[in-house]
Design a protein around this motif. Structure first.
Motif, mmCIF file in Angstrom:
data_model
loop_
_atom_site.group_PDB
_atom_site.id
_atom_site.type_symbol
_atom_site.label_atom_id
_atom_site.label_comp_id
_atom_site.label_asym_id
_atom_site.label_seq_id
_atom_site.Cartn_x
_atom_site.Cartn_y
_atom_site.Cartn_z
ATOM 1 N N GLY A 169 0.834 -1.196 0.000
ATOM 2 C CA GLY A 169 0.000 0.000 0.000
ATOM 3 C C GLY A 169 0.869 1.245 0.000
ATOM 4 N N ILE A 170 0.336 2.325 -0.530
ATOM 5 C CA ILE A 170 0.974 3.638 -0.433
ATOM 6 C C ILE A 170 -0.067 4.597 0.131
ATOM 7 C CG2 ILE A 170 2.113 5.528 -1.659
ATOM 8 C CD1 ILE A 170 2.873 3.548 -3.853
ATOM 9 N N GLU A 171 0.291 5.315 1.187
ATOM 10 C CA GLU A 171 -0.663 6.202 1.852
ATOM 11 C C GLU A 171 0.077 7.394 2.450
ATOM 12 O OE1 GLU A 171 -3.442 8.345 3.415
ATOM 13 O OE2 GLU A 171 -3.905 6.660 2.093
ATOM 14 N N LEU A 172 -0.465 8.578 2.243
ATOM 15 C CA LEU A 172 0.149 9.800 2.746
ATOM 16 C C LEU A 172 0.005 9.949 4.259
ATOM 17 C CD1 LEU A 172 1.459 12.583 2.086
ATOM 18 C CD2 LEU A 172 -0.875 13.462 1.820
ATOM 19 N N SER A 173 -1.169 9.590 4.779
ATOM 20 C CA SER A 173 -1.496 9.880 6.175
ATOM 21 C C SER A 173 -1.027 8.793 7.135
ATOM 22 C CB SER A 173 -3.015 10.064 6.330
ATOM 23 O OG SER A 173 -3.383 10.098 7.688
ATOM 24 N N ASP A 174 -0.196 9.178 8.096
ATOM 25 C CA ASP A 174 0.216 8.204 9.103
ATOM 26 C C ASP A 174 -0.944 7.840 10.022
ATOM 27 O OD1 ASP A 174 0.203 10.749 10.244
ATOM 28 O OD2 ASP A 174 1.851 10.324 11.607
ATOM 29 N N ILE A 175 -1.923 8.735 10.162
ATOM 30 C CA ILE A 175 -3.122 8.412 10.949
ATOM 31 C C ILE A 175 -3.838 7.226 10.324
ATOM 32 C CG2 ILE A 175 -5.407 9.234 11.655
ATOM 33 C CD1 ILE A 175 -4.231 12.040 11.846
ATOM 34 N N ALA A 176 -3.994 7.254 9.005
ATOM 35 C CA ALA A 176 -4.667 6.167 8.299
ATOM 36 C C ALA A 176 -3.894 4.864 8.417
ATOM 37 C CB ALA A 176 -4.857 6.538 6.828
ATOM 38 N N VAL A 177 -2.579 4.940 8.256
ATOM 39 C CA VAL A 177 -1.750 3.729 8.297
ATOM 40 C C VAL A 177 -1.804 3.100 9.686
ATOM 41 C CG1 VAL A 177 0.566 2.796 8.034
ATOM 42 C CG2 VAL A 177 -0.252 4.556 6.451
#
Length: 213
Positions: free
Chosen positions: A64-72
């Protein structure tokens, strides 16, 4: 439409784009791609999608690639996973647990070994028009020759609603993925009871595409 926009959405829990269940499009069309367990899967702009866990049941490596560390962090917490966390520089942090690896950071700064298949449910349609060509070029650079992309887009009169999600028409899909084999798998036109229609859209449809390199 910058990084701060998405960080704010997650920080304020304004994540109407997040699905709490597995996307029906994924369960319906993934088996038709005839992939093997060893095929590596990429999910750009993955958020905390439960689709990652579903894919990890079927493949040995899901990225996965995700900008938000909150989401991760929310993804791993909600699945009771304890990932190994590694800072890899350039503003990127790697979260790893069994079959799942998530690169947390700017999509355009992320580098991964070429993958076999991409599942794009919410990435292309999160991009404003002036970023979609750049997004597509970087995405294609991450896919092996002969690889495939299962792409989900939405189609509606753009002047009637601000994105995201942004409307991406058939013509634009064909332009962005020129040189690839493009197969239109499905179009689901919403009736008047759909939330988007109730908010004033004259029409709203979800479309599914198979892109083959």
């Amino acid at each position: 439409m910058d990084a701060e926009f998405w960080h704010s959405r997650w920080a304020e829990n304004r994540i109407g784009f997040h699905l709490s269940d597995i996307n029906p499009v994924l369960t319906k069309y993934w088996p038709t791609l005839n992939m093997t367990r060893s095929d590596t899967v990429l999910v750009p702009m993955c958020g905390k999608s439960v689709d990652l866990a579903w894919l990890a049941e079927k493949h040995d490596k899901v990225i996965g690639i995700e900008l938000s560390d909150i989401a991760v962090r929310a993804f791993f917490s909600e699945h009771f996973y304890t990932p190994m966390v590694t800072s890899i520089g350039n503003g990127q942090t790697l979260y790893e647990f069994d079959e799942i690896t998530i690169h947390c950071g700017d999509f355009f700064a992320t580098r991964v070994d070429p993958v076999d298949v991409v599942y794009d449910r919410a990435a292309l349609i999160a991009m404003p028009e002036n970023m979609r060509k750049m997004y597509t070029e970087h995405l294609l650079s991450m896919v092996k020759a002969g690889g495939r992309i299962l792409l989900v887009t939405v189609d509606y009169p753009q002047p009637e609603m601000d994105g995201p999600p942004f409307s991406v028409t058939k013509d634009e899909v064909e332009q962005l993925f020129a040189g690839c084999k493009i197969t239109h798998l499905d179009r689901d036109d919403a009736d008047e009871s759909h939330p988007r229609r109730q908010r004033g859209l004259s029409r709203f449809a979800e479309e599914v595409w198979l892109i083959e390199l």
